[in-house]
Scaffold this motif. Structure first.
Motif, PDB file in Angstrom:
ATOM      1  N   UNK A   1       0.837  -1.197   0.000  1.00 29.22           N
ATOM      2  CA  UNK A   1       0.000   0.000   0.000  1.00 29.22           C
ATOM      3  C   UNK A   1       0.876   1.252   0.000  1.00 29.22           C
ATOM      4  N   UNK A   2       0.312   2.389  -0.415  1.00 30.87           N
ATOM      5  CA  UNK A   2      -1.115   2.620  -0.639  1.00 30.87           C
ATOM      6  C   UNK A   2      -1.584   2.113  -2.004  1.00 30.87           C
ATOM      7  N   UNK A   3      -2.849   1.710  -2.021  1.00 27.84           N
ATOM      8  CA  UNK A   3      -3.498   1.293  -3.250  1.00 27.84           C
ATOM      9  C   UNK A   3      -4.488   2.365  -3.694  1.00 27.84           C
TER      10      UNK A   3
ATOM     11  N   UNK B   1     -13.627   2.099 -10.490  1.00 26.60           N
ATOM     12  CA  UNK B   1     -13.349   3.533 -10.564  1.00 26.60           C
ATOM     13  C   UNK B   1     -11.855   3.794 -10.558  1.00 26.60           C
ATOM     14  N   UNK B   2     -11.136   3.072  -9.709  1.00 24.21           N
ATOM     15  CA  UNK B   2      -9.674   3.221  -9.695  1.00 24.21           C
ATOM     16  C   UNK B   2      -9.075   2.839 -11.042  1.00 24.21           C
ATOM     17  N   UNK B   3      -9.596   1.804 -11.653  1.00 27.02           N
ATOM     18  CA  UNK B   3      -9.095   1.394 -12.971  1.00 27.02           C
ATOM     19  C   UNK B   3      -9.410   2.447 -14.016  1.00 27.02           C
ATOM     20  N   UNK B   4     -10.591   3.070 -13.910  1.00 24.74           N
ATOM     21  CA  UNK B   4     -10.991   4.076 -14.905  1.00 24.74           C
ATOM     22  C   UNK B   4     -10.177   5.368 -14.770  1.00 24.74           C
ATOM     23  N   UNK B   5      -9.804   5.727 -13.549  1.00 23.67           N
ATOM     24  CA  UNK B   5      -9.124   7.008 -13.339  1.00 23.67           C
ATOM     25  C   UNK B   5      -7.609   6.862 -13.382  1.00 23.67           C
TER      26      UNK B   5
ATOM     27  N   UNK C   1      -2.448  12.454  -8.419  1.00 18.62           N
ATOM     28  CA  UNK C   1      -1.566  11.325  -8.148  1.00 18.62           C
ATOM     29  C   UNK C   1      -1.510  11.007  -6.658  1.00 18.62           C
ATOM     30  N   UNK C   2      -1.961  11.940  -5.809  1.00 18.72           N
ATOM     31  CA  UNK C   2      -1.989  11.695  -4.369  1.00 18.72           C
ATOM     32  C   UNK C   2      -3.380  11.287  -3.887  1.00 18.72           C
ATOM     33  N   UNK C   3      -4.234  10.893  -4.815  1.00 20.22           N
ATOM     34  CA  UNK C   3      -5.588  10.500  -4.465  1.00 20.22           C
ATOM     35  C   UNK C   3      -5.858   9.048  -4.842  1.00 20.22           C
ATOM     36  N   UNK C   4      -6.848   8.483  -4.206  1.00 19.02           N
ATOM     37  CA  UNK C   4      -7.364   7.157  -4.531  1.00 19.02           C
ATOM     38  C   UNK C   4      -8.823   7.155  -4.127  1.00 19.02           C
ATOM     39  N   UNK C   5      -9.439   5.990  -4.044  1.00 17.05           N
ATOM     40  CA  UNK C   5     -10.863   5.954  -3.706  1.00 17.05           C
ATOM     41  C   UNK C   5     -11.161   4.806  -2.749  1.00 17.05           C
ATOM     42  N   UNK C   6     -12.074   5.081  -1.821  1.00 18.05           N
ATOM     43  CA  UNK C   6     -12.602   4.085  -0.892  1.00 18.05           C
ATOM     44  C   UNK C   6     -14.018   4.514  -0.534  1.00 18.05           C
TER      45      UNK C   6
ATOM     46  N   UNK D   1      -5.924   3.723 -14.023  1.00 21.56           N
ATOM     47  CA  UNK D   1      -5.455   2.603 -14.825  1.00 21.56           C
ATOM     48  C   UNK D   1      -5.233   1.330 -14.042  1.00 21.56           C
ATOM     49  N   UNK D   2      -5.558   1.333 -12.757  1.00 19.42           N
ATOM     50  CA  UNK D   2      -5.413   0.115 -11.965  1.00 19.42           C
ATOM     51  C   UNK D   2      -5.407   0.397 -10.489  1.00 19.42           C
ATOM     52  N   UNK D   3      -5.548  -0.672  -9.704  1.00 19.71           N
ATOM     53  CA  UNK D   3      -5.586  -0.555  -8.255  1.00 19.71           C
ATOM     54  C   UNK D   3      -4.224  -0.212  -7.686  1.00 19.71           C
ATOM     55  N   UNK D   4      -3.171  -0.690  -8.331  1.00 21.71           N
ATOM     56  CA  UNK D   4      -1.822  -0.514  -7.811  1.00 21.71           C
ATOM     57  C   UNK D   4      -1.084   0.631  -8.479  1.00 21.71           C
ATOM     58  N   UNK D   5      -1.735   1.383  -9.354  1.00 24.06           N
ATOM     59  CA  UNK D   5      -1.044   2.425 -10.126  1.00 24.06           C
ATOM     60  C   UNK D   5      -0.462   3.504  -9.216  1.00 24.06           C
TER      61      UNK D   5
END
Length: 373
Positions: free
Chosen positions: A4-6, A363-367, A329-334, A369-373
């Motif tokens: 992480x972070x994912x 949503x992570x994949x759409x924004x 680039x410092x964001x993700x989603x939960x 490109x993947x969970x681990x990007x």
């Protein structure tokens, strides 16, 4: 194994299946089910929930807090020097139109973290079961102060709030090391009272009790930082903030502004889970205080309080707005919170829960490109 972070994550709690609800009732209320049989039923439910989390594509999984009644009290009751007192007919904490069960944390002696705290074994079970990153969520240090009434704090030295909060911080510092020694590399603390102290009603209540809410915000940040500052370099710390979640109700409202600087700049937290599913959370402007670098915010645009599904295009628009204040680039989603902060759970179905977690991943994949990007 990625670390992480994912880009996609979740807060931690999950709905209890009927098997767990029935078993816990039989054990704790009816006294007809032995502890080992309860544990076996919980084990089976946790294995199934871990499989579900892995199947939707999450890279960090939890036990869904299946072995707990509450997101916070179970952990607190396992601390040395703290007991959970049920006092009828007193009511519990007030939420919107409903109250918690009447449980009152009581500090009976100097606080400490015991080597046999049950949550350590809870984590070990997840670590032994999953092929991705095991995570555990525990209440943050502020909970031991905010949720304990002054009349329920008995040690004389704890009349000095600085002594009390210093002992809480030291207890949590010991907990952080104990989880690390148990193999935990991703520890989350739910420090929701930063958000509560942004609510005018809660601020007024603290002032009426002779407490300065702004001092508390800074002290809570200090407590968190003291607890985690000496963690090993390969341990990631998350922090969740919301305004209460009991049977899909809430207990607070108000924008993050009064606490944002303390949250982002006075704690060495790596990942922030921030509730943002309704207007109760205010605007995204506080994200401007997120320092440049490796810290990450996971705005909770997806609600766990209802089964209504958000749309990816709408979520993308929300991230466009968030990117005005913080680097994308410092964001993700939960999701904005867990699905079952207490064993009663929110008014959503297991299918809603799965679809919401799947939406987080998509949503992570759409924004990004993947969970681990």
């Amino acid at each position: 194994m990625p670390t992480p972070p994912y880009r996609a994550d979740h807060v931690g709690s999950l709905l209890r299946p009927d098997s767990v609800k029935a078993a816990r009732k039989a054990h704790f209320e009816d006294r007809t089910l032995p502890a080992e049989e309860l544990a076996a039923i919980e084990d089976a439910a946790i294995r199934a929930l871990i499989a579900m989390q892995e199947e939707v594509g999450l890279k960090a999984v939890t036990d869904g807090e299946q072995r707990r009644s509450f997101w916070h009290y179970d952990f607190m009751g396992g601390l040395t020097g703290m007991e959970l007192d049920e006092r009828e007919p007193e009511g519990g904490v007030q939420f919107a139109g409903v109250k918690l069960r009447p449980i009152f944390p009581t500090i009976t002696s100097r606080l400490d973290f015991p080597a046999d705290h049950p949550h350590l074994d809870h984590f070990r079970f997840v670590a032994e079961t999953t092929g991705v990153t095991p995570k555990i969520s525990i209440p943050g240090p502020s909970c031991c102060h905010f949720r304990t009434a002054a009349e329920d704090i008995h040690p004389a030295e704890y009349a000095d709030v600085e002594v009390l909060t210093a002992d809480i911080a030291a207890t949590y510092r010991k907990a952080v090391q104990a989880f690390y020694d148990a193999g935990c590399r991703y520890l989350q603390m739910d420090d929701i009272f930063f958000a509560y102290l942004c609510d005018p009603k809660h601020r007024a209540a603290r002032q009426a009790a002779g407490q300065d809410p702004d001092w508390l915000i800074d002290r809570y940040a200090w407590m968190m930082n003291e607890a985690i500052k000496d963690r090993p370099d390969d341990m990631v710390i998350g922090m969740h903030m919301c305004r209460g979640n009991f049977r899909s109700t809430h207990a607070a409202e108000g924008a993050y502004d009064p606490a944002a600087d303390a949250i982002f700049n006075k704690t060495d937290v790596d990942i922030y889970f921030m509730e943002y599913d309704t207007d109760r959370a205010g605007g995204l402007e506080p994200l401007r205080l997120l320092p440049k670098g490796s810290k990450r915010v996971l705005p909770g645009f997806i609600t766990t309080k209802t089964g209504e599904m958000e749309q990816i295009d709408d979520l993308k628009a929300k991230f466009d707005e968030a990117a005005k204040y913080a680097d994308l680039d410092q964001l993700g989603i939960a999701p904005q919170c867990g699905f079952a902060s207490t064993e009663e759970g929110n008014t959503v179905t297991a299918d809603d829960q799965r679809r919401k977690l799947d939406l987080v991943v998509r949503t992570a994949e759409a924004i990004w490109g993947g969970v681990e990007a």
